[in-house]
Design a protein around this motif. Structure first.
Motif, PDB file in Angstrom:
ATOM      1  N   LEU A 109      74.248  -4.538  56.443  1.00 12.65           N
ATOM      2  CA  LEU A 109      73.268  -4.049  55.470  1.00 12.65           C
ATOM      3  C   LEU A 109      73.252  -4.957  54.251  1.00 12.65           C
ATOM      4  O   LEU A 109      74.300  -5.469  53.850  1.00 12.65           O
ATOM      5  N   LEU A 110      72.078  -5.163  53.671  1.00  9.54           N
ATOM      6  CA  LEU A 110      72.002  -5.827  52.363  1.00  9.54           C
ATOM      7  C   LEU A 110      70.991  -5.086  51.506  1.00  9.54           C
ATOM      8  O   LEU A 110      69.797  -5.056  51.805  1.00  9.54           O
ATOM      9  N   ASN A 111      71.505  -4.473  50.440  1.00  5.53           N
ATOM     10  CA  ASN A 111      70.691  -3.667  49.538  1.00  5.53           C
ATOM     11  C   ASN A 111      70.051  -4.556  48.463  1.00  5.53           C
ATOM     12  O   ASN A 111      70.699  -5.442  47.928  1.00  5.53           O
ATOM     13  N   PHE A 112      68.773  -4.317  48.171  1.00  3.07           N
ATOM     14  CA  PHE A 112      68.138  -5.082  47.077  1.00  3.07           C
ATOM     15  C   PHE A 112      67.057  -4.238  46.416  1.00  3.07           C
ATOM     16  O   PHE A 112      66.607  -3.236  46.961  1.00  3.07           O
ATOM     17  N   HIS A 113      66.676  -4.660  45.203  1.00  2.99           N
ATOM     18  CA  HIS A 113      65.627  -3.950  44.462  1.00  2.99           C
ATOM     19  C   HIS A 113      64.284  -4.532  44.892  1.00  2.99           C
ATOM     20  O   HIS A 113      64.124  -5.760  44.869  1.00  2.99           O
ATOM     21  N   PRO A 114      63.324  -3.701  45.261  1.00  2.97           N
ATOM     22  CA  PRO A 114      62.084  -4.206  45.851  1.00  2.97           C
ATOM     23  C   PRO A 114      61.360  -5.246  44.987  1.00  2.97           C
ATOM     24  O   PRO A 114      60.864  -6.239  45.510  1.00  2.97           O
ATOM     25  N   GLY A 115      61.267  -5.005  43.681  1.00  5.18           N
ATOM     26  CA  GLY A 115      60.637  -5.996  42.817  1.00  5.18           C
ATOM     27  C   GLY A 115      59.389  -5.485  42.117  1.00  5.18           C
ATOM     28  O   GLY A 115      58.977  -4.333  42.296  1.00  5.18           O
ATOM     29  N   THR A 116      58.800  -6.343  41.307  1.00  8.41           N
ATOM     30  CA  THR A 116      57.636  -5.976  40.506  1.00  8.41           C
ATOM     31  C   THR A 116      56.702  -7.171  40.345  1.00  8.41           C
ATOM     32  O   THR A 116      57.159  -8.313  40.263  1.00  8.41           O
ATOM     33  N   SER A 117      55.410  -6.888  40.306  1.00 12.21           N
ATOM     34  CA  SER A 117      54.444  -7.946  39.989  1.00 12.21           C
ATOM     35  C   SER A 117      54.135  -7.939  38.495  1.00 12.21           C
ATOM     36  O   SER A 117      53.220  -8.606  38.031  1.00 12.21           O
ATOM     37  N   LYS A 118      54.897  -7.149  37.741  1.00 15.04           N
ATOM     38  CA  LYS A 118      54.768  -7.050  36.283  1.00 15.04           C
ATOM     39  C   LYS A 118      53.333  -6.705  35.856  1.00 15.04           C
ATOM     40  O   LYS A 118      52.817  -7.239  34.871  1.00 15.04           O
ATOM     41  N   GLY A 119      52.710  -5.862  36.640  1.00 10.66           N
ATOM     42  CA  GLY A 119      51.381  -5.379  36.273  1.00 10.66           C
ATOM     43  C   GLY A 119      50.242  -6.331  36.612  1.00 10.66           C
ATOM     44  O   GLY A 119      49.079  -6.050  36.313  1.00 10.66           O
ATOM     45  N   THR A 120      50.535  -7.465  37.270  1.00 13.92           N
ATOM     46  CA  THR A 120      49.464  -8.412  37.594  1.00 13.92           C
ATOM     47  C   THR A 120      48.687  -8.002  38.839  1.00 13.92           C
ATOM     48  O   THR A 120      47.570  -8.478  39.058  1.00 13.92           O
ATOM     49  N   LEU A 121      49.299  -7.155  39.666  1.00 13.11           N
ATOM     50  CA  LEU A 121      48.637  -6.691  40.888  1.00 13.11           C
ATOM     51  C   LEU A 121      48.700  -5.169  40.916  1.00 13.11           C
ATOM     52  O   LEU A 121      49.580  -4.580  40.298  1.00 13.11           O
ATOM     53  N   ASP A 122      47.788  -4.543  41.676  1.00 12.90           N
ATOM     54  CA  ASP A 122      47.898  -3.089  41.809  1.00 12.90           C
ATOM     55  C   ASP A 122      49.050  -2.761  42.767  1.00 12.90           C
ATOM     56  O   ASP A 122      49.669  -3.664  43.353  1.00 12.90           O
ATOM     57  N   GLU A 123      49.346  -1.464  42.879  1.00 14.19           N
ATOM     58  CA  GLU A 123      50.514  -1.034  43.630  1.00 14.19           C
ATOM     59  C   GLU A 123      50.466  -1.505  45.091  1.00 14.19           C
ATOM     60  O   GLU A 123      51.450  -2.025  45.625  1.00 14.19           O
ATOM     61  N   ASP A 124      49.306  -1.357  45.700  1.00 14.76           N
ATOM     62  CA  ASP A 124      49.191  -1.711  47.110  1.00 14.76           C
ATOM     63  C   ASP A 124      49.415  -3.210  47.318  1.00 14.76           C
ATOM     64  O   ASP A 124      50.161  -3.621  48.217  1.00 14.76           O
ATOM     65  N   ASN A 162      58.518  -1.588  38.297  1.00 15.75           N
ATOM     66  CA  ASN A 162      59.276  -1.873  39.506  1.00 15.75           C
ATOM     67  C   ASN A 162      58.879  -0.915  40.622  1.00 15.75           C
ATOM     68  O   ASN A 162      58.846   0.297  40.430  1.00 15.75           O
ATOM     69  N   MET A 163      58.597  -1.477  41.786  1.00 20.22           N
ATOM     70  CA  MET A 163      58.258  -0.663  42.940  1.00 20.22           C
ATOM     71  C   MET A 163      59.516   0.073  43.418  1.00 20.22           C
ATOM     72  O   MET A 163      60.622  -0.435  43.287  1.00 20.22           O
ATOM     73  N   GLY A 164      59.307   1.260  43.988  1.00 20.44           N
ATOM     74  CA  GLY A 164      60.431   2.008  44.532  1.00 20.44           C
ATOM     75  C   GLY A 164      60.776   3.240  43.720  1.00 20.44           C
ATOM     76  O   GLY A 164      61.776   3.903  43.999  1.00 20.44           O
ATOM     77  N   ALA A 165      59.962   3.579  42.722  1.00 14.14           N
ATOM     78  CA  ALA A 165      60.206   4.806  41.969  1.00 14.14           C
ATOM     79  C   ALA A 165      59.764   6.018  42.780  1.00 14.14           C
ATOM     80  O   ALA A 165      60.220   7.128  42.543  1.00 14.14           O
TER      81      ALA A 165
END
Ligand SMILES: [Zn+2]
Ligand SMILES: [Zn+2]
Length: 289
Positions: A109-124, A162-165
Motif C-alpha cells: 500500500l502507498l497512501n497519498f493526498h489526492p491533490g488540488t488544482s488550486k481552484g484553476t479547474l472545476d471539481e470534475d 484539496n480533493m478528498g473532503a
C-alpha cells in the motif's frame, strides 16, 4: 464473542534508514505502522542500496510485522492536481519513485493526498487530472506479484480546494482512472471531522461508514489514520490532536475502536508527540473493550 484482530500503531520515524521503522514500531507496542519511504520534504532521494532492503526485510520479520500491517505515507510535496505542469511532472515522478520503493520493500500500500488544482479547474476536471496522474504512475511502475500494490487515496480536510473532503470526490477519481482495481482509500478521522463528518459518537461514525460503503465501497478501505482534531466540525483545518484531547473526543474513538469492520486494517496514529504513542495505543485498545 469472536476474537478481534486489531492492528494499531503510529507513523514512526525512519530516520537513519527505513529498516529502523519496524524497530521503532515494536518499541511502542504497535501492531501496525506507517513510514515515509524517503525524505518527505525533498523531490529527489538516492535509491535504496541492497543492504538497506535486506535489513528492512529482516527487521520486519524480527519485529513480527507483515505486509498487511504497513501503510507507507507518500511525501507532502506531491500534488497530482497541480496547475503548474513542472510541479505535476515532479509529483508523478515522485509518487512513482515512492511506489517503486514500496514494492521493493515488499509492501502492498502507498497512501497519498489526492491533490488540488488550486481552484484553476472545476471539481470534475481536477479529479480527472489527478486520475490521469495516477494512471501514469501505475503504467510506469511494474508490480508482477500475485497481489500487486495499491495506491491509497486519503480523505482530506478540504483545505485549499484539496480533493478528498467528500467520498464522492474519491469515488470520482477512482472512476476516472483506467486502473480502479489498483486503488484504495484511507480515512483520517481528523480530516473527516474537519470536512464535516460528525463522528463524535457511534451514530456519527456508523453514518460515515455507511456513506463510505455506499459511495466508495468498504472493500476499498485500506487503513485508518487515528487523530483527534484541533479544529471544530467542518472547520477544514488539518490540525491533529492527541486522542481524546480534541474536538472529536473519546466517545468517537470508542466507536471507531469497537468497529469490527476495521479488524486487520492498519490503524495509524499521527498525533504530534511520539513520546505519547505507547500510552495512546494502550488507551485506544482499552476503548475497544
Ligand atoms: Zn496524510
Ligand atoms: Zn492530517
Amino acid at each position: 464473542m469472536a476474537t478481534r484482530n486489531i492492528t494499531l500503531g503510529a507513523h514512526v520515524s525512519a530516520a537513519g534508514g527505513v529498516q529502523n521503522a519496524p524497530v521503532n514500531a515494536r518499541e511502542i507496542g504497535a501492531g501496525a505502522f506507517a513510514l515515509f519511504t524517503r525524505n518527505q520534504r525533498r523531490w529527489q532521494a538516492p535509491p535504496y542500496n541492497d543492504d538497506t532492503v535486506a535489513s528492512y526485510h529482516t527487521a520486519m520479520e524480527e519485529n513480527g510485522f507483515s505486509r498487511k500491517n504497513v501503510l507507507p505515507h507518500a511525501g507532502y510535496l506531491i500534488n497530482l492536481g497541480s496547475p503548474d505542469e513542472a510541479v505535476r511532472e515532479k509529483s508523478i515522478g515522485g509518487l512513482a519513485d515512492e511506489f517503486g520503493r514500496t514494492i521493493t520493500l515488499g509492501l502492498g500500500l502507498l497512501n497519498f493526498h489526492p491533490g488540488t488544482s488550486k481552484g484553476t479547474l472545476d471539481e470534475d476536471a481536477t479529479c480527472r487530472r489527478i486520475a490521469a496522474g495516477i494512471d501514469e504512475v501505475l503504467r510506469t511502475v511494474q508490480d508482477n506479484r500475485e497481489e500487486p500494490a495499491l495506491l491509497v487515496l486519503e480523505n482530506t480536510a478540504g483545505q485549499g480546494n484539496n480533493m478528498g473532503a467528500t467520498f464522492e470526490q474519491l469515488a470520482r477519481i477512482i472512476d476516472a482512472s483506467s486502473f480502479p482495481e489498483r486503488l484504495a482509500v484511507c480515512v483520517d478521522t481528523c480530516h473527516a471531522f474537519a470536512a464535516g463528518f460528525d463522528i463524535r459518537d457511534r451514530t456519527g461514525w456508523d453514518s460515515l461508514m455507511n456513506d463510505l460503503e455506499r459511495i466508495v465501497g468498504l472493500d476499498r478501505l485500506a487503513g485508518i489514520h487515528l487523530n483527534d482534531s484541533l479544529g471544530e466540525l467542518g472547520s477544514r483545518k488539518d490540525r491533529h490532536r492527541h486522542i481524546g484531547e480534541g474536538e472529536i473526543g473519546l466517545e468517537g474513538f470508542r466507536a471507531v475502536m469497537q468497529d469490527t469492520r476495521l479488524d486487520g486494517l492498519p490503524l495509524v496514529l499521527e498525533t504530534p508527540e511520539s513520546e505519547r504513542w505507547e500510552e495512546e495505543i494502550r488507551l485506544l485498545l482499552s476503548l475497544a473493550g
